[in-house]
Motif scaffolding. Structure first.
Motif, PDB file in Angstrom:
ATOM      1  N   LYS A   6     -10.030   4.280  -1.345  1.00  0.00           N
ATOM      2  CA  LYS A   6     -10.500   4.295   0.044  1.00  0.00           C
ATOM      3  C   LYS A   6      -9.516   3.577   0.967  1.00  0.00           C
ATOM      4  O   LYS A   6      -9.252   4.029   2.081  1.00  0.00           O
ATOM      5  N   ILE A   7      -8.973   2.450   0.504  1.00  0.00           N
ATOM      6  CA  ILE A   7      -7.997   1.713   1.311  1.00  0.00           C
ATOM      7  C   ILE A   7      -6.755   2.563   1.525  1.00  0.00           C
ATOM      8  O   ILE A   7      -6.262   2.685   2.649  1.00  0.00           O
ATOM      9  N   ASN A   8      -6.260   3.182   0.468  1.00  0.00           N
ATOM     10  CA  ASN A   8      -5.071   4.032   0.606  1.00  0.00           C
ATOM     11  C   ASN A   8      -5.333   5.212   1.529  1.00  0.00           C
ATOM     12  O   ASN A   8      -4.468   5.584   2.333  1.00  0.00           O
ATOM     13  N   LEU A   9      -6.517   5.811   1.447  1.00  0.00           N
ATOM     14  CA  LEU A   9      -6.864   6.925   2.334  1.00  0.00           C
ATOM     15  C   LEU A   9      -6.977   6.467   3.785  1.00  0.00           C
ATOM     16  O   LEU A   9      -6.518   7.163   4.702  1.00  0.00           O
ATOM     17  N   GLN A  10      -7.572   5.309   4.001  1.00  0.00           N
ATOM     18  CA  GLN A  10      -7.710   4.786   5.355  1.00  0.00           C
ATOM     19  C   GLN A  10      -6.330   4.506   5.960  1.00  0.00           C
ATOM     20  O   GLN A  10      -6.076   4.846   7.115  1.00  0.00           O
ATOM     21  N   LEU A  11      -5.447   3.901   5.173  1.00  0.00           N
ATOM     22  CA  LEU A  11      -4.094   3.631   5.662  1.00  0.00           C
ATOM     23  C   LEU A  11      -3.321   4.936   5.888  1.00  0.00           C
ATOM     24  O   LEU A  11      -2.572   5.051   6.865  1.00  0.00           O
ATOM     25  N   THR A  26       0.011  -6.821   1.073  1.00  0.00           N
ATOM     26  CA  THR A  26      -0.860  -6.583   2.223  1.00  0.00           C
ATOM     27  C   THR A  26      -2.072  -5.755   1.815  1.00  0.00           C
ATOM     28  O   THR A  26      -3.205  -6.052   2.218  1.00  0.00           O
ATOM     29  N   ARG A  27      -1.855  -4.717   1.005  1.00  0.00           N
ATOM     30  CA  ARG A  27      -2.976  -3.907   0.524  1.00  0.00           C
ATOM     31  C   ARG A  27      -3.941  -4.756  -0.316  1.00  0.00           C
ATOM     32  O   ARG A  27      -5.154  -4.592  -0.238  1.00  0.00           O
ATOM     33  N   ALA A  28      -3.393  -5.668  -1.115  1.00  0.00           N
ATOM     34  CA  ALA A  28      -4.243  -6.563  -1.914  1.00  0.00           C
ATOM     35  C   ALA A  28      -5.070  -7.463  -1.000  1.00  0.00           C
ATOM     36  O   ALA A  28      -6.232  -7.750  -1.289  1.00  0.00           O
ATOM     37  N   ASN A 124       3.539  -6.085  -9.014  1.00  0.00           N
ATOM     38  CA  ASN A 124       2.874  -4.784  -8.911  1.00  0.00           C
ATOM     39  C   ASN A 124       2.355  -4.276 -10.250  1.00  0.00           C
ATOM     40  O   ASN A 124       1.727  -3.223 -10.303  1.00  0.00           O
ATOM     41  N   LYS A 125       2.628  -5.006 -11.302  1.00  0.00           N
ATOM     42  CA  LYS A 125       2.113  -4.595 -12.616  1.00  0.00           C
ATOM     43  C   LYS A 125       0.684  -5.084 -12.829  1.00  0.00           C
ATOM     44  O   LYS A 125       0.005  -4.614 -13.725  1.00  0.00           O
ATOM     45  N   CYS A 126       0.231  -6.018 -12.015  1.00  0.00           N
ATOM     46  CA  CYS A 126      -1.143  -6.496 -12.088  1.00  0.00           C
ATOM     47  C   CYS A 126      -2.062  -5.499 -11.377  1.00  0.00           C
ATOM     48  O   CYS A 126      -1.636  -4.795 -10.460  1.00  0.00           O
ATOM     49  N   LYS A 127      -3.314  -5.475 -11.771  1.00  0.00           N
ATOM     50  CA  LYS A 127      -4.276  -4.508 -11.239  1.00  0.00           C
ATOM     51  C   LYS A 127      -4.635  -4.771  -9.785  1.00  0.00           C
ATOM     52  O   LYS A 127      -4.430  -5.867  -9.273  1.00  0.00           O
ATOM     53  N   LEU A 128      -5.209  -3.760  -9.166  1.00  0.00           N
ATOM     54  CA  LEU A 128      -5.772  -3.828  -7.816  1.00  0.00           C
ATOM     55  C   LEU A 128      -4.752  -4.293  -6.782  1.00  0.00           C
ATOM     56  O   LEU A 128      -4.967  -5.255  -6.065  1.00  0.00           O
ATOM     57  N   PHE A 129      -3.651  -3.602  -6.724  1.00  0.00           N
ATOM     58  CA  PHE A 129      -2.543  -3.843  -5.796  1.00  0.00           C
ATOM     59  C   PHE A 129      -1.703  -5.053  -6.161  1.00  0.00           C
ATOM     60  O   PHE A 129      -0.812  -5.423  -5.426  1.00  0.00           O
ATOM     61  N   GLY A 130      -1.976  -5.725  -7.278  1.00  0.00           N
ATOM     62  CA  GLY A 130      -1.142  -6.820  -7.742  1.00  0.00           C
ATOM     63  C   GLY A 130      -1.477  -8.164  -7.138  1.00  0.00           C
ATOM     64  O   GLY A 130      -2.479  -8.327  -6.443  1.00  0.00           O
ATOM     65  N   LYS A 131      -0.597  -9.160  -7.439  1.00  0.00           N
ATOM     66  CA  LYS A 131      -0.794 -10.506  -6.900  1.00  0.00           C
ATOM     67  C   LYS A 131       0.538 -11.240  -6.817  1.00  0.00           C
ATOM     68  O   LYS A 131       1.486 -10.942  -7.547  1.00  0.00           O
TER      69      LYS A 131
END
Length: 169
Positions: A6-11, A26-28, A124-131
């Motif tokens: 949903k975030i990617n679609l909104q962006l 930023t996405r995270a 970027n290897k971590c889940k949900l946009f990374g950390k």
């Protein structure tokens, strides 16, 4: 659809395409609720971090700037900050400051700050946009998923499990 989709679609509806190596911190931050989206084009102009840079000039880092920012600065802090997307207010068509160039890091934690790039490393290897993992020499271990100091040449392995050759970010 998942929250991530949903975030990617909104962006995407705002003209921002997903990118493997840019804007994931930023996405995270959006995913974790630190940055709010309304779906309006004006979302891209919201100021995420404002302050005075070392050059003495004001800087307003917008969501648009930060969605284009590289997730990993690497050695850019030594190479003239050529890959940055955030500049001071005096770097415009009329004035050129020359020094007012910066990264914004740690957005994904909700505690963003200006950084030279040396400590801007978003995994970027971590889940949900990374950390964010900090120092440009820190790496993601492909075996256990932890982060470790790999050295400037990636010569050290994971202290936790002994795995990874340090090539992952």
């Amino acid at each position: 659809k998942t929250k991530l989709e949903k975030i990617n679609l909104q962006l995407k509806s705002l003209g921002i395409e997903p990118h493997e190596d840019n804007g994931n911190c930023t996405r995270a931050a959006i995913y974790r609720g630190h940055i709010k989206l309304t779906g309006q084009l004006s979302d891209l102009d919201q100021v995420i971090l404002s302050g005075t840079l070392e050059c003495g000039h004001n800087c307003n880092a917008t969501l648009r700037d930060l969605l284009e920012q590289p997730d990993y600065a690497g050695m850019d802090y030594e190479n003239g900050l050529e890959d940055i997307t955030v500049i001071c207010d005096k770097n415009n068509d009329i004035d050129q400051c020359g020094e007012g160039r910066t990264y914004v890091t740690n957005m994904c934690t909700g505690d963003p700050y200006f950084d030279s790039g040396k400590f801007h490393n978003h995994c970027n290897k971590c889940k949900l946009f990374g950390k964010c993992i900090g120092d440009y020499r820190d790496r993601h271990c492909d075996r256990c998923g932890n982060h470790f100091w790999a050295g400037s040449g990636g010569q050290f392995g994971c202290e936790e499990c002994g795995g990874s050759d340090g090539s992952g970010r």
